[in-house]
Write an enzyme that holds these catalytic residues in place. Structure first.
Site: not given
Length: 460
Positions: A134, A157-159, A211-212, A233-234, A261, A267, A363, A423
């Site tokens: 995201n 490792k990117p998505a 991520g989740s 960071e979930l 946004r 998240c 979410e 942020s």
């Protein structure tokens, strides 16, 4: 021949590029490179590391147009959101270029023994980083920058949905002077296999994941097997609270940012709206008017404010949440328009939402704003805290004293008071409860990649 996978434009489903579909063996090779490069990078003077990061910041800002176009293409977000992400992502390089030279220690006398205590901070070692789709630039720089500032080397490792932005960031780091082996990317569709290979490697001493929550729980269990330093960071389920004396113009402006946004795919996105019943009708009218005016469509049109969701499955899930909420008694009060395409969801405001409605439990990750009204403050606080998550919250109130008093009662790692954005690279980003552990940004972000050591010295 190395296998590849397609990177798709979610707006058109056109193939943007093909990238290597790497394996666990490739992941281990990346650790080989990072481990070999670690001693020299850790020994590099902090000022040198700082200058490299500062150069990366300058190169990234200068390349804003290309990077924003790349983010919009593979992620689908609007041009305005993409450009804002580039600025935010680059700022992590600048912030941590300044923090790299300020890793202070301590020197004191132990009260009981009289020995001299010297406290220092050293890089933790090879850091494994896993980032989501995201915010493909910002989530990478938010982890890479403090790791490099601390003297760590990294494997990233990117998505699979958005690897092109991470590859572009890696190219910028190379151009800025990052030595070979310090930053290593692994692009893959086998996320579990790659990250497991890293967590099973004795040379990896840090895992940072965004991520989740379910995936985070799995990674924390794996990290526990070797007692690996872990930052998570979930997920989030942010409440957006409006009191009876709030400035409604400010509240609506904040809600538009906090909710829409990146199309709500954040998240930190406002997920549940709690509006005092005395101002609920007026808030909904003003908010709904702004929502209906949102332009939805592909980022190729610079005027569009919301793009497609990341894939058809995500969009279908959000539409299902709306349908189920309506079936349970909620009402669509306002709704924008969206292209007749499976990847898009029309921005939607729901009212008459019950406090225990299913749509408030998890979410939404889409452009939907369910609104609950309240009168009793204690009930509102209980509803706001009635979740396993505690990443962000938003609070609009007329008196700052009341806002701060309420903020102290909200169970969240970050609270936006009379603003719809929390942020900032200079602030410690992170949550409580099942929204994760550790912090990113600020001085705390650097500490996540350091080990604290001390020497007890007898001065003779």
């Amino acid at each position: 021949m190395t296998a590849t996978f397609d990177v798709l434009d979610p707006a058109t489903r056109a193939v943007l590029a093909q990238v290597p579909d790497q394996t666990a063996a490739d992941a281990r090779a990346a650790v080989d490179a990072a481990a070999a490069a670690f001693p020299a990078w850790a020994a590099t003077a902090p000022r040198v590391r700082a200058e490299v990061l500062r150069k990366a910041y300058e190169l990234m800002v200068a390349d804003t147009d290309r990077l924003a176009a790349l983010i919009s293409a593979e992620n689908g977000k609007s041009q305005a959101d993409a450009r804002a992400e580039v600025a935010y992502a680059a700022e992590f390089f600048r912030w941590f270029s300044e923090e790299a030279v300020r890793s202070e220690g301590d020197y004191s006398t132990a009260p009981a023994s009289g020995a001299t205590t010297i406290v220092t901070h050293q890089p933790v070692g090879v850091a494994a980083l896993a980032t989501p789709w995201n915010f493909p630039a910002a989530m990478a720089t938010r982890k890479i920058a403090p790791a490099l500032a601390a003297g760590c080397t990294v494997v990233l490792k990117p998505a699979a949905e958005t690897p092109l932005t991470a590859l572009a960031v890696a190219e910028i780091l190379t151009a800025a002077g990052v030595p070979d082996g310090v930053v290593n990317l692994v692009t893959t569709t086998d996320a579990a296999g790659v990250v497991t290979a890293w967590l099973e490697d004795d040379r990896v001493r840090k895992i940072s994941f965004t991520g989740s929550t379910p995936v985070g729980r799995t990674l924390m269990r794996q990290a526990a097997d070797r007692v690996v330093n872990a930052s998570m960071e979930l997920g989030g389920n942010a409440p957006f609270i409006v009191t009876a004396d709030a400035d409604l113009d400010a509240a609506v402006a904040g809600a538009m940012i906090a909710k829409f946004r990146n199309g709500g795919q954040a998240c930190t996105a406002a997920n549940r709206f709690y509006v005092h019943e005395d101002v609920a009708e007026e808030f909904v009218a003003r908010f709904g008017k702004a929502v209906e005016a949102l332009r939805v469509g592909p980022a190729t049109d610079a005027d569009n404010e919301i793009g497609p969701l990341i894939h058809e499955r995500a969009a279908a899930g959000v539409r299902l949440k709306i349908e189920e909420a309506v079936a349970a008694g909620a009402r669509i009060a306002h709704q924008g328009t969206a292209p007749d395409d499976a990847h898009y969801v029309a921005p939607t405001v729901l009212v008459d939402v019950a406090p225990d409605a299913a749509i408030l439990q998890d979410e939404i990750f889409g452009p939907v704003a369910p609104i609950v009204t309240w009168r009793d403050e204690a009930d509102m606080v209980r509803m706001a805290n009635d979740t396993d998550y505690g990443l962000a919250a938003y609070l609009f109130a007329g008196r700052l004293q009341d806002a701060l008093r309420l903020a102290d009662r909200i169970e969240a790692g970050m609270v936006g008071i009379n603003r719809g954005l929390v942020s900032d690279p200079s602030a410690p980003f992170g949550g409580v409860k099942q929204s994760g552990t550790g912090r990113e940004g600020a001085r705390e972000g650097l500490r996540e990649y350091q080990e604290t050591r001390y020497y007890s010295v007898e001065l003779i």
